[in-house]
Design a protein around this motif. Structure first.
Motif, short mmCIF file in Angstrom:
data_model
loop_
_atom_site.label_atom_id
_atom_site.label_comp_id
_atom_site.label_asym_id
_atom_site.label_seq_id
_atom_site.Cartn_x
_atom_site.Cartn_y
_atom_site.Cartn_z
N GLU B 290 67.80 6.42 34.74
CA GLU B 290 67.89 5.44 35.83
C GLU B 290 67.43 4.06 35.35
OE1 GLU B 290 66.73 8.60 39.27
OE2 GLU B 290 65.86 6.59 39.49
N SER B 293 70.02 2.57 33.15
CA SER B 293 71.21 2.03 33.83
C SER B 293 70.88 0.78 34.65
CB SER B 293 71.87 3.11 34.71
OG SER B 293 70.98 3.52 35.70
N GLU B 294 69.62 0.70 35.13
CA GLU B 294 69.19 -0.51 35.85
C GLU B 294 68.95 -1.69 34.89
OE1 GLU B 294 65.57 0.59 37.76
OE2 GLU B 294 66.57 1.96 39.15
#
Lengths: 299, 341
Positions: B290, B293-294
């Motif tokens: 996460e 991807s952020e």
């Protein structure tokens, strides 16, 4: 047991009955553990039945720990940490786990009545089977000593997080102070982090003015040059070594092995010649002080 | 006793850095510092062979040591000594390899080097006697070395009083009394005022400085590491559940999360029930992906390293740390999250 482990484990000097079992294929592990524990107790009762009508070899009278110490002898507590890590790694006091709890004060004589039953099967060399809780070697040694009065038994869980270890240790030391003991001998079960459960209590007891002695196996590495303890004490140094867990020994090939066909650690047949750490020899480093093994620098 | 003495190419008189590739060689005479050492040893012990090798060759070809020891054994050597290597790293490592090969061949052995020499950490159970930091201390270093050689030749254990820099091995012995009885005896001694008595000397531990915070996490590649015995289901490389002697690496490519049917913990120090229900609890791959991807981190390293931190010896753990650090450094990873169980 056959040589060379004879002399390394006190079980080499006893008659041993090995029980093998197969869990039902659909059984939950929780049920397997309970069935195993109950089954072993039933077996023990069955064996004891045979001796029920026999004249005892010896009769030992236990003193009342609550009595005043004769001649003002030093009052001693035995502080025994018991493993509390869940299924197959738990010990039962009157049928209950001490997991999540605090230190518990018992009369040492309750051990003789069978208050403590082991459900802990890990760490062969560091295991305290039910037999040893009932015949607690340190309790027996203090009872035998004419110069000490056995005043209390304190059973403590071995939590796995540091805060709980510190809490239980401080609380156990206060219990010892509350019952007015002058000294304590501490034991544990299991490896690694369980060192802290002994050494933190040594520190808290010494702070209360209670002399503390720890009984500890060492993990000094294969060649015996590593640090012996994971967490050393900071307030007292009196410790007895039950031997180095990591030292290797060679078990000769044998015709018959009991309790399983394979040695899981090496993934080899149990009857072959095997080089293994002392850690795998049952009760070899008995943390309850049963054995005669020790460890020292060769100078 | 008949002794073989190991020195590097410099002290063998072959040459400096330009000769660091020198092949292993044996000479049936004392060379360099061996001459004074022989004088100090007197007539009872004879250095019958000097064995030597270039520092680079010794570092890159570990088998040189067994080769030299075998050749020394052909000369009837009964004791192998090495150094003094002072603080010279490659020379110290070579000495470590030579004395280890000697011990493996069943010969007593002894090395001399400074306590800070990385070679000290490579030697298990064989005595190392202190030398000074540089060759300027040769005279004193050889005096101490010679006394230590005499002691080892006499079958005695070398102690810190003799200048031993590595720990004296502790060995299991069967005592006259049980540990419980000895605990009572120790308690009586303690109550009698003896505050020093113990069977276990206090260990000394290293203090590890925590790394400084990362300034710009969105620019860097982060690795996930764990001592949680975290392996693909089935444990294909048979990572140990306790007292691990090795570490293993597995790819994270194509994994957005650590799925229960793909990963498991084989750690033997705790109940793995909750870890195996959701393996991300041991290796936080789901959250790391996460963050990746952020853009909160520049990227996630495409493999993770694992061992089992359950009663692992300090020596093994230190080696894993060095190997992990070197490997990640080579791969340009600038930060790592090491989850502990």
């Amino acid at each position: 047991m056959a040589p060379p482990e004879a002399g390394r484990s006190p079980l080499s000097e006893t008659h041993n009955l090995v029980v093998e079992f197969d869990p039902a294929p659909d059984a939950e592990w929780e049920e397997v553990e309970a069935a195993l524990r109950r089954g072993l107790l039933h077996l023990a009762v069955h064996l004891a039945d045979a001796a029920l009508e026999v004249e005892p070899d010896a009769i030992e009278e236990l003193t009342d720990p609550a009595a005043q110490s004769p001649d003002g002898l030093p009052r001693v507590a035995v502080v025994t940490n018991i493993q509390t890590q869940g299924r197959f790694k738990d010990v039962f006091v009157y049928g209950r786990s001490l997991s999540g709890g605090l230190a518990t004060l018992l009369s040492p004589n309750e051990l003789d009545d069978g208050a403590v039953v082991s459900g802990q099967y890990g760490h062969p060399a560091l295991r305290n089977p039910t037999l040893l809780h009932q015949t607690h070697p340190v309790v027996a040694a203090v009872r035998e000593c004419q110069d000490l009065h056995l005043a209390a038994l304190v059973l403590c869980p071995e939590p796995v997080d540091q805060n709980a270890k510190e809490l239980v240790s401080a609380h156990a030391a206060r219990l010892c102070a509350a019952v007015g003991v002058d000294a304590a001998i501490l034991t544990k079960e299991g490896g690694g982090n369980a060192d802290a459960d002994v050494t933190l209590k040594m520190d808290r007891l010494e702070e209360q003015g209670i002399a503390a002695v720890g009984v500890l196996p060492e993990m000094a590495g294969r060649d015996g040059t590593g640090p012996s303890l994971v967490v050393p004490p900071t307030k007292g140094v009196a410790m007895v070594s039950t031997g180095n867990y990591d030292e290797r020994l060679t078990l000769p090939a044998c015709e018959r092995a009991l309790g399983g066909d394979q040695v899981a650690l090496l993934d080899r047949p149990a009857t072959e010649e095997l080089e293994l750490p002392v850690a795998v020899v049952l009760c070899a480093l008995s943390p309850l002080g049963w054995g005669r093994l020790t460890c020292h620098e060769e100078v | 006793m008949r002794i073989a003495h190991y020195v590097n190419q410099f002290f063998a008189g072959v040459g400096g850095e330009e000769e660091a590739g020198t092949r292993p060689e044996l000479r049936r005479e004392t060379v360099g510092p061996g001459k004074r050492l022989q004088a100090l040893l007197g007539e009872e012990h004879e250095i019958v062979a000097t064995i030597f090798c270039g520092d680079d060759h010794a570092a890159g070809h570990p088998e040189f040591a067994a080769d030299l020891v075998a050749r020394a054994q052909d000369e009837g050597v009964e004791l192998v000594i090495a150094g003094p290597a002072f603080t010279s790293g490659r020379y110290g490592l070579a000495c470590a390899r030579v004395v280890t090969a000697a011990a493996e061949a069943g010969l007593p052995a002894l090395a001399a080097m400074h306590g800070d020499n990385p070679g000290v950490g490579e030697i298990e159970g064989i005595p190392v006697v202190a030398s000074g930091e540089t060759a300027r201390t040769m005279r004193d270093s050889l005096d101490r070395f010679a006394e230590a050689v005499k002691k080892v030749a006499g079958g005695e254990e070398l102690t810190p009083e003799d200048g031993r820099v590595n720990p004296v091995p502790r060995r299991n012995r069967v005592a006259d009394h049980s540990a419980a009885q000895r605990a009572v005896a120790l308690l009586l001694a303690r109550l009698g005022g003896d505050e020093e008595a113990t069977e276990i000397p206090l260990p000394r531990f290293d203090q590890v400085e925590p790394a400084a915070p990362v300034d710009d996490p969105e620019q860097i590649v982060v690795a996930l590491l764990t001592e949680g015995g975290f392996v693909p289901v089935g444990n294909p490389d048979r990572l140990e559940s306790s007292r691990a002697s090795k570490w293993v690496r597995y790819s994270l490519e194509g994994h957005d999360s650590a799925a229960a049917e793909e990963f498991e913990s084989v750690h033997g120090g705790f109940s793995t029930q909750w870890a195996n229900e959701d393996p991300n609890r041991i290796l936080p791959l789901d959250v790391a992906r996460e963050l990746e991807s952020e853009g909160a981190i520049g990227g996630l390293h495409n493999e993770y390293f694992t061992t089992t931190g359950n009663g692992t010896t300090v020596a093994d753990a230190r080696r894993f740390g060095v190997e992990w650090g070197a490997d990640l450094h080579q791969a340009s990873v600038q930060a790592a999250i090491l989850t502990a169980t």
